[in-house]
Motif scaffolding. Sequence first.
Motif, PDB file in Angstrom:
ATOM      1  N   ALA A 110       6.182   6.168 -18.044  1.00  0.00           N
ATOM      2  CA  ALA A 110       7.488   6.009 -17.392  1.00  0.00           C
ATOM      3  C   ALA A 110       7.418   4.993 -16.251  1.00  0.00           C
ATOM      4  O   ALA A 110       8.343   4.183 -16.069  1.00  0.00           O
ATOM      5  N   VAL A 111       6.331   5.004 -15.496  1.00  0.00           N
ATOM      6  CA  VAL A 111       6.154   4.035 -14.411  1.00  0.00           C
ATOM      7  C   VAL A 111       6.073   2.622 -14.979  1.00  0.00           C
ATOM      8  O   VAL A 111       6.668   1.684 -14.440  1.00  0.00           O
ATOM      9  N   GLY A 112       5.361   2.443 -16.079  1.00  0.00           N
ATOM     10  CA  GLY A 112       5.269   1.127 -16.712  1.00  0.00           C
ATOM     11  C   GLY A 112       6.618   0.609 -17.176  1.00  0.00           C
ATOM     12  O   GLY A 112       6.934  -0.574 -16.979  1.00  0.00           O
ATOM     13  N   GLU A 113       7.410   1.492 -17.767  1.00  0.00           N
ATOM     14  CA  GLU A 113       8.751   1.094 -18.200  1.00  0.00           C
ATOM     15  C   GLU A 113       9.617   0.651 -17.024  1.00  0.00           C
ATOM     16  O   GLU A 113      10.272  -0.387 -17.085  1.00  0.00           O
ATOM     17  N   GLU A 114       9.598   1.438 -15.960  1.00  0.00           N
ATOM     18  CA  GLU A 114      10.432   1.115 -14.794  1.00  0.00           C
ATOM     19  C   GLU A 114       9.915  -0.113 -14.064  1.00  0.00           C
ATOM     20  O   GLU A 114      10.699  -0.938 -13.587  1.00  0.00           O
ATOM     21  N   ALA A 115       8.603  -0.257 -13.980  1.00  0.00           N
ATOM     22  CA  ALA A 115       8.031  -1.448 -13.344  1.00  0.00           C
ATOM     23  C   ALA A 115       8.490  -2.693 -14.085  1.00  0.00           C
ATOM     24  O   ALA A 115       8.849  -3.698 -13.463  1.00  0.00           O
ATOM     25  N   ALA A 116       8.491  -2.651 -15.405  1.00  0.00           N
ATOM     26  CA  ALA A 116       8.939  -3.808 -16.192  1.00  0.00           C
ATOM     27  C   ALA A 116      10.404  -4.124 -15.913  1.00  0.00           C
ATOM     28  O   ALA A 116      10.784  -5.292 -15.798  1.00  0.00           O
ATOM     29  N   ARG A 118       0.864  -1.186   0.000  1.00  0.00           N
ATOM     30  CA  ARG A 118       0.000   0.000   0.000  1.00  0.00           C
ATOM     31  C   ARG A 118       0.898   1.233   0.000  1.00  0.00           C
ATOM     32  O   ARG A 118       1.768   1.382   0.862  1.00  0.00           O
ATOM     33  N   VAL A 119       0.672   2.084  -0.984  1.00  0.00           N
ATOM     34  CA  VAL A 119       1.531   3.251  -1.195  1.00  0.00           C
ATOM     35  C   VAL A 119       0.683   4.508  -1.078  1.00  0.00           C
ATOM     36  O   VAL A 119      -0.433   4.571  -1.595  1.00  0.00           O
ATOM     37  N   GLU A 120       1.244   5.519  -0.412  1.00  0.00           N
ATOM     38  CA  GLU A 120       0.548   6.804  -0.325  1.00  0.00           C
ATOM     39  C   GLU A 120       1.543   7.936  -0.277  1.00  0.00           C
ATOM     40  O   GLU A 120       2.714   7.736   0.064  1.00  0.00           O
ATOM     41  N   GLY A 121       1.068   9.111  -0.652  1.00  0.00           N
ATOM     42  CA  GLY A 121       1.913  10.290  -0.605  1.00  0.00           C
ATOM     43  C   GLY A 121       1.849  11.086  -1.889  1.00  0.00           C
ATOM     44  O   GLY A 121       0.981  10.880  -2.741  1.00  0.00           O
ATOM     45  N   GLU A 122       2.807  12.009  -2.019  1.00  0.00           N
ATOM     46  CA  GLU A 122       2.871  12.910  -3.163  1.00  0.00           C
ATOM     47  C   GLU A 122       4.268  12.865  -3.789  1.00  0.00           C
ATOM     48  O   GLU A 122       4.969  13.881  -3.859  1.00  0.00           O
ATOM     49  N   PRO A 123       4.699  11.702  -4.256  1.00  0.00           N
ATOM     50  CA  PRO A 123       6.045  11.602  -4.806  1.00  0.00           C
ATOM     51  C   PRO A 123       6.157  12.262  -6.180  1.00  0.00           C
ATOM     52  O   PRO A 123       5.187  12.311  -6.946  1.00  0.00           O
ATOM     53  N   SER A 124       7.351  12.746  -6.456  1.00  0.00           N
ATOM     54  CA  SER A 124       7.646  13.173  -7.820  1.00  0.00           C
ATOM     55  C   SER A 124       7.831  11.915  -8.656  1.00  0.00           C
ATOM     56  O   SER A 124       7.934  10.805  -8.117  1.00  0.00           O
ATOM     57  N   LEU A 125       7.906  12.068  -9.961  1.00  0.00           N
ATOM     58  CA  LEU A 125       8.135  10.913 -10.816  1.00  0.00           C
ATOM     59  C   LEU A 125       9.464  10.252 -10.461  1.00  0.00           C
ATOM     60  O   LEU A 125       9.537   9.025 -10.322  1.00  0.00           O
ATOM     61  N   GLY A 126      10.501  11.034 -10.268  1.00  0.00           N
ATOM     62  CA  GLY A 126      11.813  10.476  -9.909  1.00  0.00           C
ATOM     63  C   GLY A 126      11.776   9.708  -8.605  1.00  0.00           C
ATOM     64  O   GLY A 126      12.383   8.641  -8.489  1.00  0.00           O
ATOM     65  N   GLN A 127      11.063  10.225  -7.626  1.00  0.00           N
ATOM     66  CA  GLN A 127      10.940   9.523  -6.347  1.00  0.00           C
ATOM     67  C   GLN A 127      10.204   8.203  -6.514  1.00  0.00           C
ATOM     68  O   GLN A 127      10.573   7.198  -5.913  1.00  0.00           O
ATOM     69  N   PHE A 128       9.161   8.183  -7.349  1.00  0.00           N
ATOM     70  CA  PHE A 128       8.419   6.942  -7.537  1.00  0.00           C
ATOM     71  C   PHE A 128       9.251   5.915  -8.294  1.00  0.00           C
ATOM     72  O   PHE A 128       9.211   4.727  -7.997  1.00  0.00           O
ATOM     73  N   LEU A 129      10.031   6.358  -9.266  1.00  0.00           N
ATOM     74  CA  LEU A 129      10.906   5.431  -9.984  1.00  0.00           C
ATOM     75  C   LEU A 129      11.961   4.856  -9.036  1.00  0.00           C
ATOM     76  O   LEU A 129      12.277   3.665  -9.118  1.00  0.00           O
ATOM     77  N   SER A 130      12.469   5.661  -8.126  1.00  0.00           N
ATOM     78  CA  SER A 130      13.406   5.171  -7.106  1.00  0.00           C
ATOM     79  C   SER A 130      12.718   4.160  -6.184  1.00  0.00           C
ATOM     80  O   SER A 130      13.325   3.166  -5.777  1.00  0.00           O
ATOM     81  N   PHE A 131      11.462   4.409  -5.863  1.00  0.00           N
ATOM     82  CA  PHE A 131      10.679   3.473  -5.055  1.00  0.00           C
ATOM     83  C   PHE A 131      10.583   2.116  -5.765  1.00  0.00           C
ATOM     84  O   PHE A 131      10.724   1.068  -5.136  1.00  0.00           O
ATOM     85  N   LEU A 132      10.354   2.123  -7.069  1.00  0.00           N
ATOM     86  CA  LEU A 132      10.293   0.863  -7.815  1.00  0.00           C
ATOM     87  C   LEU A 132      11.630   0.133  -7.780  1.00  0.00           C
ATOM     88  O   LEU A 132      11.668  -1.097  -7.705  1.00  0.00           O
ATOM     89  N   GLN A 133      12.726   0.865  -7.801  1.00  0.00           N
ATOM     90  CA  GLN A 133      14.049   0.237  -7.683  1.00  0.00           C
ATOM     91  C   GLN A 133      14.201  -0.403  -6.302  1.00  0.00           C
ATOM     92  O   GLN A 133      14.730  -1.512  -6.182  1.00  0.00           O
ATOM     93  N   LEU A 134      13.732   0.272  -5.277  1.00  0.00           N
ATOM     94  CA  LEU A 134      13.739  -0.291  -3.928  1.00  0.00           C
ATOM     95  C   LEU A 134      12.865  -1.543  -3.870  1.00  0.00           C
ATOM     96  O   LEU A 134      13.239  -2.542  -3.254  1.00  0.00           O
ATOM     97  N   MET A 135      11.733  -1.514  -4.545  1.00  0.00           N
ATOM     98  CA  MET A 135      10.843  -2.672  -4.560  1.00  0.00           C
ATOM     99  C   MET A 135      11.484  -3.869  -5.260  1.00  0.00           C
ATOM    100  O   MET A 135      11.198  -5.009  -4.912  1.00  0.00           O
TER     101      MET A 135
END
Length: 118
Positions: free
Chosen positions: A64-70, A17-34
């Motif tokens: 961009a999120v789809g690319e990084e998720a993949a 479960r994710v919440e907040g107001e991340p920038s795109l860069g922050q969310f892409l970093s989150f996917l790397q952490l995941m």
Amino acid sequence: MSLRFDVEHRKGYAVVRVEGEPSLGQFLSFLQLMHVETSGWLVKRALFDLRGVETLTSFTDHYAVGEEAARQLSHLQRVASLVPPDRITRASEKTAQRSGLNLVIFTDEAEAVAWLTA
């Protein structure tokens, strides 16, 4: 980072479960952490509940999120993404699927869980 997440392991899958107001860069970093986090999981199916994310509303953000998720989550068998109905574009889904990630977008949690556990 203005992003918070919580992981709950269930029988056969995990819920992030994710919440907040991340920038795109922050969310892409989150996917790397995941990527690191999910690599150690025994289950290979995950539900990402993004209904609490208040940013990342544009088509280009979703692409961009789809690319990084993949790139980061391809080791998972199934990934369900849960979003509010007014935010569904399917851009991340199509982009991720083209890159080989079995990701499906849902607006209903019960439907997402049913797909994950099928």
